[in-house]
Design a protein around this motif. Structure first.
Motif, PDB file in Angstrom:
ATOM      1  N   GLU A 261       1.390  -3.341 -10.774  1.00 16.98           N
ATOM      2  CA  GLU A 261       2.505  -3.991 -10.447  1.00 16.98           C
ATOM      3  C   GLU A 261       2.322  -5.695 -10.363  1.00 16.98           C
ATOM      4  O   GLU A 261       1.205  -5.963 -10.386  1.00 16.98           O
ATOM      5  CB  GLU A 261       2.840  -3.567  -8.785  1.00 16.98           C
ATOM      6  N   GLY A 262       3.222  -6.287 -10.280  1.00 24.23           N
ATOM      7  CA  GLY A 262       3.265  -7.740 -10.336  1.00 24.23           C
ATOM      8  C   GLY A 262       3.585  -8.216 -11.583  1.00 24.23           C
ATOM      9  O   GLY A 262       4.060  -7.805 -12.591  1.00 24.23           O
ATOM     10  N   ILE A 263       3.231  -9.647 -11.636  1.00 27.89           N
ATOM     11  CA  ILE A 263       3.697 -10.352 -12.776  1.00 27.89           C
ATOM     12  C   ILE A 263       2.780  -9.924 -14.070  1.00 27.89           C
ATOM     13  O   ILE A 263       3.213 -10.112 -15.393  1.00 27.89           O
ATOM     14  CB  ILE A 263       3.120 -11.875 -12.652  1.00 27.89           C
ATOM     15  N   ARG A 264       1.585  -9.153 -14.071  1.00 27.88           N
ATOM     16  CA  ARG A 264       0.826  -8.671 -15.203  1.00 27.88           C
ATOM     17  C   ARG A 264       1.044  -7.297 -15.327  1.00 27.88           C
ATOM     18  O   ARG A 264       0.439  -6.819 -16.451  1.00 27.88           O
ATOM     19  CB  ARG A 264      -0.540  -8.989 -14.958  1.00 27.88           C
ATOM     20  N   SER A 265       2.189  -6.883 -14.746  1.00 24.03           N
ATOM     21  CA  SER A 265       2.565  -5.531 -15.265  1.00 24.03           C
ATOM     22  C   SER A 265       2.918  -5.202 -16.490  1.00 24.03           C
ATOM     23  O   SER A 265       3.648  -6.118 -17.081  1.00 24.03           O
ATOM     24  CB  SER A 265       3.555  -4.793 -14.084  1.00 24.03           C
ATOM     25  N   ILE A 266       2.564  -4.100 -17.219  1.00 23.74           N
ATOM     26  CA  ILE A 266       3.268  -3.616 -18.458  1.00 23.74           C
ATOM     27  C   ILE A 266       3.986  -2.305 -18.476  1.00 23.74           C
ATOM     28  O   ILE A 266       3.562  -1.477 -17.810  1.00 23.74           O
ATOM     29  CB  ILE A 266       2.186  -3.502 -19.537  1.00 23.74           C
ATOM     30  N   PRO A 267       5.285  -2.510 -19.087  1.00 28.99           N
ATOM     31  CA  PRO A 267       6.061  -1.063 -18.867  1.00 28.99           C
ATOM     32  C   PRO A 267       5.357  -0.029 -19.212  1.00 28.99           C
ATOM     33  O   PRO A 267       4.525   0.111 -20.271  1.00 28.99           O
ATOM     34  CB  PRO A 267       7.519  -1.741 -19.732  1.00 28.99           C
ATOM     35  N   THR A 268       5.695   1.097 -18.859  1.00 28.69           N
ATOM     36  CA  THR A 268       5.307   2.280 -19.506  1.00 28.69           C
ATOM     37  C   THR A 268       5.587   2.816 -20.783  1.00 28.69           C
ATOM     38  O   THR A 268       6.598   2.369 -21.295  1.00 28.69           O
ATOM     39  CB  THR A 268       5.654   3.529 -18.822  1.00 28.69           C
ATOM     40  N   GLY A 269       4.635   2.900 -21.648  1.00 29.96           N
ATOM     41  CA  GLY A 269       4.817   3.488 -23.043  1.00 29.96           C
ATOM     42  C   GLY A 269       4.611   2.633 -24.011  1.00 29.96           C
ATOM     43  O   GLY A 269       5.121   2.883 -25.234  1.00 29.96           O
ATOM     44  N   ILE A 270       4.110   1.334 -23.857  1.00 29.60           N
ATOM     45  CA  ILE A 270       3.951   0.284 -24.736  1.00 29.60           C
ATOM     46  C   ILE A 270       2.595   0.622 -25.183  1.00 29.60           C
ATOM     47  O   ILE A 270       1.482   0.855 -24.891  1.00 29.60           O
ATOM     48  CB  ILE A 270       3.642  -1.081 -24.065  1.00 29.60           C
ATOM     49  N   PHE A 271       2.579   0.881 -26.656  1.00 35.60           N
ATOM     50  CA  PHE A 271       1.474   1.179 -27.369  1.00 35.60           C
ATOM     51  C   PHE A 271       0.248   0.306 -27.219  1.00 35.60           C
ATOM     52  O   PHE A 271       0.445  -1.026 -27.521  1.00 35.60           O
ATOM     53  CB  PHE A 271       1.669   1.284 -29.100  1.00 35.60           C
ATOM     54  N   ILE A 272      -1.128   0.447 -26.968  1.00 40.77           N
ATOM     55  CA  ILE A 272      -1.949  -0.243 -26.640  1.00 40.77           C
ATOM     56  C   ILE A 272      -2.983  -0.259 -27.800  1.00 40.77           C
ATOM     57  O   ILE A 272      -3.364  -1.329 -28.482  1.00 40.77           O
ATOM     58  CB  ILE A 272      -2.845  -0.171 -25.511  1.00 40.77           C
ATOM     59  N   THR A 273      -3.692   1.117 -28.114  1.00 40.06           N
ATOM     60  CA  THR A 273      -4.591   1.015 -29.011  1.00 40.06           C
ATOM     61  C   THR A 273      -4.798   2.684 -29.483  1.00 40.06           C
ATOM     62  O   THR A 273      -4.065   3.594 -28.850  1.00 40.06           O
ATOM     63  CB  THR A 273      -5.923   0.968 -28.484  1.00 40.06           C
ATOM     64  N   GLY A 274      -5.433   2.812 -30.518  1.00 40.71           N
ATOM     65  CA  GLY A 274      -5.654   4.356 -31.026  1.00 40.71           C
ATOM     66  C   GLY A 274      -6.700   4.314 -32.083  1.00 40.71           C
ATOM     67  O   GLY A 274      -7.333   3.771 -32.460  1.00 40.71           O
ATOM     68  N   ALA A 275      -6.906   5.781 -32.269  1.00 38.73           N
ATOM     69  CA  ALA A 275      -7.725   6.091 -33.151  1.00 38.73           C
ATOM     70  C   ALA A 275      -7.220   7.140 -34.287  1.00 38.73           C
ATOM     71  O   ALA A 275      -6.738   7.969 -33.878  1.00 38.73           O
ATOM     72  CB  ALA A 275      -9.212   6.849 -32.481  1.00 38.73           C
ATOM     73  N   GLU A 276      -7.290   6.613 -35.720  1.00 38.53           N
ATOM     74  CA  GLU A 276      -6.735   7.568 -36.794  1.00 38.53           C
ATOM     75  C   GLU A 276      -7.757   8.281 -37.263  1.00 38.53           C
ATOM     76  O   GLU A 276      -9.174   8.135 -37.313  1.00 38.53           O
ATOM     77  CB  GLU A 276      -6.127   6.392 -37.816  1.00 38.53           C
ATOM     78  N   ASP A 277      -7.166   9.399 -37.975  1.00 40.40           N
ATOM     79  CA  ASP A 277      -8.028  10.032 -39.064  1.00 40.40           C
ATOM     80  C   ASP A 277      -9.274  10.812 -38.399  1.00 40.40           C
ATOM     81  O   ASP A 277     -10.020  11.046 -39.028  1.00 40.40           O
ATOM     82  CB  ASP A 277      -8.375   9.467 -40.235  1.00 40.40           C
ATOM     83  N   ILE A 278      -9.110  11.388 -37.201  1.00 45.68           N
ATOM     84  CA  ILE A 278     -10.083  12.113 -36.583  1.00 45.68           C
ATOM     85  C   ILE A 278     -10.129  13.531 -36.563  1.00 45.68           C
ATOM     86  O   ILE A 278     -10.953  14.050 -35.903  1.00 45.68           O
ATOM     87  CB  ILE A 278     -10.340  11.374 -35.229  1.00 45.68           C
TER      88      ILE A 278
END
Length: 359
Positions: A261-278
């Motif tokens: 919560e607060g000014i640094r909050s990020i909405p639900t569902g924003i892509f952050i990172t991932g690992a491909e081809d595993i």
């Protein structure tokens, strides 16, 4: 590209051949004898050990596994029901000839002796899939036949049911073969939905819908935020991440969980990172910033199934076990041991992790 200071190592695993999107590849019998040892499993190092938990009663396809506060195993299995090609029609509706499973589908199991100490769920479920236990001891299950998510208290009494019984759908009140649940400490929970809808839904503790994200791929390779069978979820709450095992896209995607919560909050569902081809990732769970996952493959696929661990702080990954047949879900014990549920043979493996093979 890593964002917000979180890095994943994109593993150099070869992609696996796509098989059916469903679980009806595996057809073991309900009364199959438990094998006395594991000869198809190959530890990456000598300091790893894998055991079959000697469950005292027959298991069906073990679709889901979790651990309660007493470290008892909760096995969500299908008894004598097998997911076959005729189980659902082309609209994902359950075959009308199939009733509720007569036998108990939830076993509470002593992890050391394998003794079944409690049995629940008789005449209640149709095609069991995922099971999760939250910090308060509530139990969440998904049933892909019912198209529902059900929360139960410690005594296995239902306290919340979402979705319409036996009715698939794609609007905000329906699921279509939901697969897994992850629960936050404030009671918010996420549902992977699932085999049909290619989305993740977030609810508050009372079942009010808070957010929806994800969609089916529009082309291949799929882009960020597209799912092809979101099969398993893992919430890393202090990092504000909800990670998704995007099974048929052979990757893990992590998104903002929307729990800050607060000014640094990020909405639900924003892509952050991932690992491909595993590989085809069937299950993921996290403990102390280590994300543990299991892949599976067909017999003619170019790579064996693997139990792997990713350090969410450093991005490094290790493989701990290869060759686990038909792994479907996993749970992590208080001592860090990993329990793997298999659809066939119908059994539960306990893996004691050692150093691992770095990728």
């Amino acid at each position: 590209m890593p964002r917000f200071g979180i890095s994943f190592l994109v593993l150099g695993f070869a992609g696996l051949l796509n098989a059916s999107l469903l679980d009806y590849n595996y057809e073991p019998s309900f009364d199959e004898e438990q094998p006395p040892f594991i000869d198809q499993v190959v530890p990456a190092n000598d300091d790893q050990e894998a055991y079959i938990v000697p469950v005292s009663e027959p298991l069906g396809q073990v679709a889901g596994i979790a651990l309660d506060a007493q470290n008892h195993i909760l096995a969500f299995h299908r008894a004598d029901r097998v997911w076959e090609e005729t189980t659902f029609d082309t609209n994902a509706r359950l075959n009308k000839s199939l009733g509720a499973i007569a036998n108990e589908t939830i076993f509470v199991i002593d992890p050391e002796s394998g003794k079944v100490v409690e049995r629940h769920g008789a005449k209640q479920f149709y095609i069991p899939h995922g099971i999760t236990v939250d910090a308060q001891g509530n139990i969440y299950v998904t049933d892909v036949g019912l198209h529902q998510v059900i929360r139960m208290d410690k005594n296995f009494k239902p306290t919340l049911t979402l979705g319409h019984r036996l009715e698939p759908g794609e609007d905000e009140t329906h699921f279509c073969q939901p697969t897994d649940v992850a629960v936050a400490s404030n009671g918010d929970f996420f549902v992977a939905d699932g085999y049909c809808n290619s989305r993740v839904m977030k609810f508050d503790k009372d079942g009010k819908l808070l957010a929806v994200f994800g969609q089916a791929p529009t082309e291949f390779p799929a882009v960020e935020g597209e799912f092809l069978v979101p099969h398993s979820l893992s919430l890393i709450e202090d990092m504000n991440l909800i990670c998704v095992a995007d099974r048929e896209n052979e990757r893990i995607q992590c998104f903002s969980a929307g729990l800050t919560e607060g000014i640094r909050s990020i909405p639900t569902g924003i892509f952050i990172t991932g690992a491909e081809d595993i590989g085809r990732v069937y299950a993921i769970r996290e403990k102390e910033h280590y994300l543990i996952g299991i892949t599976d493959s067909e017999a003619d696929a170019p790579m064996e199934s693997q139990l792997f661990v990713m350090d969410m702080n450093t991005g490094k990954a290790n493989v701990f076990l290869k060759g686990v047949e038909n792994a479907h879900s996993l749970a992590i014990g208080n001592d860090g041991s990993v329990y793997i549920a298999q659809l066939g043979p119908n059994q539960i493996l306990k893996v004691v992790l050692g150093g691992g093979e770095e990728q």
